[in-house]
Design a protein around this motif. Sequence first.
Motif, PDB file in Angstrom:
ATOM      1  N   PRO A   1      19.682 -46.914 114.771  1.00 20.19           N
ATOM      2  CA  PRO A   1      18.609 -47.385 115.701  1.00 20.19           C
ATOM      3  C   PRO A   1      19.210 -47.935 117.276  1.00 20.19           C
ATOM      4  O   PRO A   1      18.824 -48.754 117.761  1.00 20.19           O
ATOM      5  CB  PRO A   1      18.174 -48.694 115.012  1.00 20.19           C
ATOM      6  N   PHE A   2      20.105 -47.105 117.505  1.00 22.08           N
ATOM      7  CA  PHE A   2      21.001 -47.403 118.920  1.00 22.08           C
ATOM      8  C   PHE A   2      21.737 -46.146 119.447  1.00 22.08           C
ATOM      9  O   PHE A   2      21.673 -45.299 118.504  1.00 22.08           O
ATOM     10  CB  PHE A   2      21.678 -48.743 118.793  1.00 22.08           C
ATOM     11  N   GLY A   3      22.019 -46.372 120.734  1.00 24.25           N
ATOM     12  CA  GLY A   3      23.032 -45.192 120.983  1.00 24.25           C
ATOM     13  C   GLY A   3      24.019 -45.653 121.784  1.00 24.25           C
ATOM     14  O   GLY A   3      24.291 -47.147 121.787  1.00 24.25           O
ATOM     15  N   TRP A   4      24.686 -45.031 122.206  1.00 21.74           N
ATOM     16  CA  TRP A   4      26.015 -45.360 123.210  1.00 21.74           C
ATOM     17  C   TRP A   4      25.865 -45.014 124.637  1.00 21.74           C
ATOM     18  O   TRP A   4      25.759 -43.695 124.920  1.00 21.74           O
ATOM     19  CB  TRP A   4      27.310 -44.458 122.702  1.00 21.74           C
TER      20      TRP A   4
ATOM     21  N   GLN B   1      26.978 -50.265 123.092  1.00 26.08           N
ATOM     22  CA  GLN B   1      25.814 -50.100 122.279  1.00 26.08           C
ATOM     23  C   GLN B   1      24.652 -50.476 123.119  1.00 26.08           C
ATOM     24  O   GLN B   1      24.564 -51.520 123.858  1.00 26.08           O
ATOM     25  CB  GLN B   1      25.853 -50.952 121.080  1.00 26.08           C
ATOM     26  N   VAL B   2      23.586 -49.447 122.847  1.00 27.24           N
ATOM     27  CA  VAL B   2      22.436 -49.831 123.836  1.00 27.24           C
ATOM     28  C   VAL B   2      21.209 -49.385 122.833  1.00 27.24           C
ATOM     29  O   VAL B   2      21.023 -48.742 121.968  1.00 27.24           O
ATOM     30  CB  VAL B   2      22.312 -49.312 125.053  1.00 27.24           C
ATOM     31  N   PRO B   3      19.801 -50.188 123.106  1.00 28.30           N
ATOM     32  CA  PRO B   3      18.707 -49.649 122.494  1.00 28.30           C
ATOM     33  C   PRO B   3      18.348 -48.207 122.757  1.00 28.30           C
ATOM     34  O   PRO B   3      18.591 -47.613 123.721  1.00 28.30           O
ATOM     35  CB  PRO B   3      17.814 -50.580 122.815  1.00 28.30           C
TER      36      PRO B   3
ATOM     37  N   PHE C   1      23.168 -54.226 114.134  1.00 22.25           N
ATOM     38  CA  PHE C   1      21.961 -53.470 113.780  1.00 22.25           C
ATOM     39  C   PHE C   1      20.698 -54.358 114.189  1.00 22.25           C
ATOM     40  O   PHE C   1      20.640 -55.618 113.848  1.00 22.25           O
ATOM     41  CB  PHE C   1      21.887 -53.058 112.191  1.00 22.25           C
ATOM     42  N   PRO C   2      19.613 -53.646 114.672  1.00 20.59           N
ATOM     43  CA  PRO C   2      18.436 -54.589 114.898  1.00 20.59           C
ATOM     44  C   PRO C   2      18.020 -55.391 113.792  1.00 20.59           C
ATOM     45  O   PRO C   2      17.418 -56.409 113.978  1.00 20.59           O
ATOM     46  CB  PRO C   2      17.473 -53.854 115.518  1.00 20.59           C
ATOM     47  N   GLU C   3      17.897 -54.887 112.609  1.00 17.79           N
ATOM     48  CA  GLU C   3      17.179 -55.491 111.495  1.00 17.79           C
ATOM     49  C   GLU C   3      18.268 -56.693 110.835  1.00 17.79           C
ATOM     50  O   GLU C   3      17.909 -57.500 110.072  1.00 17.79           O
ATOM     51  CB  GLU C   3      16.871 -54.551 110.448  1.00 17.79           C
ATOM     52  N   ASP C   4      19.449 -56.569 111.218  1.00 16.17           N
ATOM     53  CA  ASP C   4      20.484 -57.683 110.904  1.00 16.17           C
ATOM     54  C   ASP C   4      20.252 -59.203 111.213  1.00 16.17           C
ATOM     55  O   ASP C   4      19.736 -59.003 112.369  1.00 16.17           O
ATOM     56  CB  ASP C   4      21.843 -57.214 110.868  1.00 16.17           C
ATOM     57  N   GLY C   5      20.459 -59.905 110.519  1.00 18.23           N
ATOM     58  CA  GLY C   5      20.224 -61.293 110.769  1.00 18.23           C
ATOM     59  C   GLY C   5      21.602 -62.138 110.534  1.00 18.23           C
ATOM     60  O   GLY C   5      22.765 -61.345 110.506  1.00 18.23           O
TER      61      GLY C   5
END
Length: 389
Positions: free
Chosen positions: A181-184, A223-225, A352-356
Amino acid sequence: MRKPVAIIGAGPSGLLLGHLLKQAGVDCIIVERQAREYVEGRIRAGVLETVTTDLMHKLGIDTGLNANGLHEEGFNLADGERRIRIEITALTGKHVVVYGQTEVTRDLIDAAPERGLEIVFEAKDLAIHGADSDAPAITYSRDGIEHRVDCDFIAGCDGFHGPSRKSIPAPLVREFEREYPFGWLGILADVPPCHPELIYSNGPRGFALASMRSPTRSRYYIQVPLTDRVEDWSEDRLWEELALRFDSISERGVTRGPALEMSIAPLRSYVCETMRHGRLFLAGDAAHIVPPTGAKGLNLAASDVAYLADALIGHYRQGDDSALAAYEARALARIWKAERFSWYLTKLMHRFPEDGPFEHRMQQAELNYVAQSRAMQLAIAENYVGLPL
């Protein structure tokens, strides 16, 4: 036209395979959809395992590699203000070489004419015929003229988007995929690297990579969205972000300069386990993609080629098809190990966006373990320099 082997794709995998076959006296042709300038201009990775450098040395196409390749005996994982050095040479007795894939490709193309390796660029409407028959062929058009190459075998070395894998009937294709869920966001510039070795950083601002192509050319990523576009990032903004992430953990700090190239690359893990269909064999990105975190893409393609070249040479020299029959299983055994390492390093070093908070603590615990465990450092080093063929 008839050739024993038709190779689709003039990237590193197709070029290496063509040179290995020609060196062994097996005639072949390489057919490439793109123009030579496009192929040579693609910006790709530059960390070479022994499997790749050994092939270049074996072919004697190593002048540039020997003169300009940077021998790296370690790399770094960073967390906040801490750098954990993985001493790959001390741990494994091996090293990696930093030498750009662009340079590898150019060296292989430049060496082709004197070795009698025919490369056809700008081959349009390329199609595969009779892959599952005893008389396969490829067709293409160039300058408005239709061409046909009849052959014994077809090597699909044409990358993820090429026609080779797509020519296999869909019910026969065994695929496994993970999209990230991300790019470089990357920048290439003629500035000295901030550190003499690569740094993979998972700091408070997220993942970043400091790497180099030479003592005067640097390659950086953050890392970018997936929603970000290159147009959203000015050079000044990116350099400022890189300085925030690397100045405190690098030896020299980030030096800024005009961008030679900026781009955003998505990340995915992908394996097509159907690497053979009749007399069509897939190699390299046509069969698998790894996230660039583990620096495995080109090197995994090189190991495919080493297996496939040996198998084809065995067929023509000894009349032995056992290695051709074993190619898929042999290649996949190494592919999945490389996929595992690339997935592991990607999961460890990215946000990761879903990580907390729990997942971030797990990353911290893993990095603490790596910092304190020589056994863990050895496992990482063994994978980074490349597992045996």
